[in-house]
Every structure is written in structure tokens, then in C-alpha cells.
Design a protein around this motif. Sequence first.
Motif, mmCIF file in Angstrom:
data_model
loop_
_atom_site.group_PDB
_atom_site.id
_atom_site.type_symbol
_atom_site.label_atom_id
_atom_site.label_comp_id
_atom_site.label_asym_id
_atom_site.label_seq_id
_atom_site.Cartn_x
_atom_site.Cartn_y
_atom_site.Cartn_z
ATOM 1 N N TRP A 7 83.791 58.543 58.847
ATOM 2 C CA TRP A 7 84.520 59.784 59.123
ATOM 3 C C TRP A 7 84.320 60.707 57.927
ATOM 4 O O TRP A 7 84.607 60.327 56.792
ATOM 5 N N VAL A 8 83.848 61.924 58.171
ATOM 6 C CA VAL A 8 83.554 62.842 57.078
ATOM 7 C C VAL A 8 84.105 64.240 57.352
ATOM 8 O O VAL A 8 84.367 64.606 58.498
ATOM 9 N N SER A 9 84.261 64.998 56.282
ATOM 10 C CA SER A 9 84.510 66.434 56.368
ATOM 11 C C SER A 9 83.796 67.069 55.177
ATOM 12 O O SER A 9 83.367 66.372 54.254
ATOM 13 N N LEU A 10 83.670 68.371 55.209
ATOM 14 C CA LEU A 10 82.985 69.096 54.141
ATOM 15 C C LEU A 10 83.989 69.899 53.336
ATOM 16 O O LEU A 10 85.032 70.297 53.853
ATOM 17 N N ASN A 11 83.665 70.146 52.071
ATOM 18 C CA ASN A 11 84.553 70.973 51.253
ATOM 19 C C ASN A 11 83.816 72.135 50.601
ATOM 20 O O ASN A 11 84.359 72.802 49.741
ATOM 21 N N VAL A 12 82.580 72.364 51.003
ATOM 22 C CA VAL A 12 81.835 73.547 50.567
ATOM 23 C C VAL A 12 81.192 74.178 51.793
ATOM 24 O O VAL A 12 80.928 73.510 52.786
ATOM 25 N N GLN A 13 80.971 75.485 51.705
ATOM 26 C CA GLN A 13 80.304 76.176 52.797
ATOM 27 C C GLN A 13 79.228 77.089 52.229
ATOM 28 O O GLN A 13 79.306 77.521 51.089
ATOM 29 N N ASN A 14 78.224 77.342 53.049
ATOM 30 C CA ASN A 14 77.171 78.269 52.653
ATOM 31 C C ASN A 14 76.853 79.174 53.838
ATOM 32 O O ASN A 14 77.546 79.135 54.849
ATOM 33 N N ASN A 15 75.816 79.962 53.723
ATOM 34 C CA ASN A 15 75.483 80.922 54.780
ATOM 35 C C ASN A 15 74.919 80.275 56.032
ATOM 36 O O ASN A 15 74.854 80.912 57.076
ATOM 37 N N ASP A 16 74.478 79.030 55.950
ATOM 38 C CA ASP A 16 73.895 78.354 57.106
ATOM 39 C C ASP A 16 74.582 77.000 57.309
ATOM 40 O O ASP A 16 74.193 76.005 56.714
ATOM 41 N N MET A 17 75.621 76.987 58.135
ATOM 42 C CA MET A 17 76.364 75.757 58.405
ATOM 43 C C MET A 17 75.885 75.112 59.706
ATOM 44 O O MET A 17 76.627 74.357 60.342
ATOM 45 N N SER A 18 74.647 75.382 60.072
ATOM 46 C CA SER A 18 74.086 74.730 61.263
ATOM 47 C C SER A 18 73.941 73.247 60.984
ATOM 48 O O SER A 18 73.740 72.825 59.838
ATOM 49 N N LEU A 19 74.062 72.452 62.019
ATOM 50 C CA LEU A 19 73.938 71.008 61.874
ATOM 51 C C LEU A 19 72.588 70.652 61.257
ATOM 52 O O LEU A 19 72.502 69.801 60.374
ATOM 53 N N LYS A 20 71.556 71.322 61.704
ATOM 54 C CA LYS A 20 70.202 71.071 61.184
ATOM 55 C C LYS A 20 70.154 71.269 59.672
ATOM 56 O O LYS A 20 69.567 70.469 58.954
ATOM 57 N N ASN A 21 70.783 72.329 59.163
ATOM 58 C CA ASN A 21 70.782 72.601 57.734
ATOM 59 C C ASN A 21 71.681 71.629 56.974
ATOM 60 O O ASN A 21 71.293 71.099 55.940
ATOM 61 N N VAL A 22 72.895 71.400 57.471
ATOM 62 C CA VAL A 22 73.845 70.536 56.771
ATOM 63 C C VAL A 22 73.325 69.097 56.658
ATOM 64 O O VAL A 22 73.511 68.440 55.645
ATOM 65 N N LEU A 23 72.630 68.623 57.686
ATOM 66 C CA LEU A 23 72.109 67.249 57.669
ATOM 67 C C LEU A 23 70.638 67.175 57.273
ATOM 68 O O LEU A 23 69.993 66.147 57.450
ATOM 69 N N ALA A 24 70.105 68.252 56.702
ATOM 70 C CA ALA A 24 68.680 68.321 56.366
ATOM 71 C C ALA A 24 68.237 67.243 55.376
ATOM 72 O O ALA A 24 67.087 66.792 55.426
ATOM 73 N N ASN A 25 69.120 66.805 54.484
ATOM 74 C CA ASN A 25 68.726 65.812 53.482
ATOM 75 C C ASN A 25 68.887 64.368 53.943
ATOM 76 O O ASN A 25 68.564 63.451 53.194
ATOM 77 N N LEU A 26 69.402 64.175 55.141
ATOM 78 C CA LEU A 26 69.500 62.816 55.677
ATOM 79 C C LEU A 26 68.113 62.318 56.064
ATOM 80 O O LEU A 26 67.215 63.097 56.346
ATOM 81 N N THR A 27 67.972 61.011 56.105
ATOM 82 C CA THR A 27 66.782 60.389 56.661
ATOM 83 C C THR A 27 67.251 59.645 57.910
ATOM 84 O O THR A 27 67.421 58.418 57.882
ATOM 85 N N PRO A 28 67.497 60.381 59.009
ATOM 86 C CA PRO A 28 68.093 59.755 60.197
ATOM 87 C C PRO A 28 67.102 58.866 60.944
ATOM 88 O O PRO A 28 65.894 58.966 60.772
ATOM 89 N N THR A 29 67.662 58.002 61.769
ATOM 90 C CA THR A 29 66.887 57.117 62.632
ATOM 91 C C THR A 29 67.194 57.483 64.081
ATOM 92 O O THR A 29 68.242 58.033 64.374
ATOM 93 N N GLU A 30 66.283 57.166 64.934
ATOM 94 C CA GLU A 30 66.465 57.413 66.368
ATOM 95 C C GLU A 30 67.829 56.887 66.803
ATOM 96 O O GLU A 30 68.173 55.741 66.534
ATOM 97 N N GLY A 31 68.631 57.745 67.430
ATOM 98 C CA GLY A 31 69.931 57.321 67.949
ATOM 99 C C GLY A 31 71.099 57.579 67.023
ATOM 100 O O GLY A 31 72.247 57.403 67.426
ATOM 101 N N ASP A 32 70.866 57.993 65.759
ATOM 102 C CA ASP A 32 71.994 58.352 64.892
ATOM 103 C C ASP A 32 72.778 59.457 65.586
ATOM 104 O O ASP A 32 72.217 60.252 66.346
ATOM 105 N N LEU A 33 74.073 59.542 65.306
ATOM 106 C CA LEU A 33 74.959 60.392 66.098
ATOM 107 C C LEU A 33 76.007 61.042 65.215
ATOM 108 O O LEU A 33 76.476 60.434 64.248
ATOM 109 N N ILE A 34 76.382 62.276 65.546
ATOM 110 C CA ILE A 34 77.525 62.945 64.919
ATOM 111 C C ILE A 34 78.372 63.528 66.039
ATOM 112 O O ILE A 34 77.841 64.093 66.997
#
Length: 188
Positions: A7-34
Motif C-alpha cells: 500500500w503506497v501514497s506519494l508525498n511529492v508532486q510534479n508537472n507530470d503525475m501520469s502513471l507512466k511517468n510516476v512508475l517510469a523507474n520501476l522494472t515491472p514484470t508482466e501482470g504487475d498491477l496498481i
Amino acid sequence: LKKGWTWVSLNVQNNDMSLKNVLANLTPTEGDLIKTLSNNNAYSQYSKTMGWVGVLNDVNLYNSYMIYVAKPDTIRILGNFISQVANVKLVKGWSWTGYPMAINMELNTYLKNFAPADGSQIVSQEEFAQYNAGTQSWSGSLKYLRPGKGYKFYTETDGFVIPVMPYVPTVDPLVETKQPIIPPDNNP
């Protein structure tokens, strides 16, 4: 993020809060979910060929999210702390609430401008607290809210608002000059 659900939440915001941008540094695997309880239980799932797919396209500081990852990972996001008073809105029943503060805060302090109904509950992935109107206090294992953690809030009353004050760190630009530099005794 640990393997499995976090369970997560964020405490900073920027100009691009799109899921793609916020999770850009993850190395996800097929089927990971938010997913979240907010926005009609919106979710997105990771596909190797298409990236994050689903109706959850943006994230914010005021909701919390459940993220499932097949292997441990870390979310890294650059942004700013909130700079003005904000309101965390709650609905009757369960609400996923973010914790947009930059510091740990005692539950009573965070909710000092809020009048919860008897039996209201706030839970994290590991802890809980329940409000007793008779004693006007919270009891349970949840004593502090922590940055990065996601919370669920239960209330029988519709339309609660928790006012959140901005976090403005006090930084003294003269800190370095106030700290004496002491050379080691055996300095050649």
C-alpha cells in the motif's frame, strides 16, 4: 516495494503525475498491477508489449494505491512538497487516503482539525486505529502516519474533509558556517 502487495501514497508532486511517468523507474514484470478504491476502483496492469494498461492513468497525493509486483522494486519520483493547504476528501464507507506530508506525524496531530464519528477507522497495511467518541481518542497500533504509506479510512458519515497543512522545511542557509570544522589530531 516488497514482492506482492504494497500500500503506497506519494508525498511529492510534479508537472507530470501520469502513471507512466510516476512508475517510469520501476522494472515491472508482466501482470504487475496498481489499483485504488477511488475513481470506481480504477486500476492498470503492466504488459510487456503495451506498458501500463487500464483506466488508472494518473495518480495524486490524496489517494493511496495498492501495487502488486512480482519482484521487489523501488518507486523514485522527483517533485515538490505541497505548498498550500489541501483537503483530503472522504466518503461514507472506505476511502483510500494518501498521506501527502513529508514527515512522520502523530495520528492525533494530523487529524486535529477533524471530528471523526464514533467507530471511524484508519488502517495501514500493518496497523490500525479506531476512534472512540466517548473518550475522544484513537486506539490501536497505528500511532503515526508515515510518508509513502497508503491508508484506508472508514467512516459512517459522508463528505468528511481533512485539512492538510503544507510542509515547509526550515532550512538555514548558514548551517555550514555555524558548524565548526575540527581537523583530526593526526592530520599530516
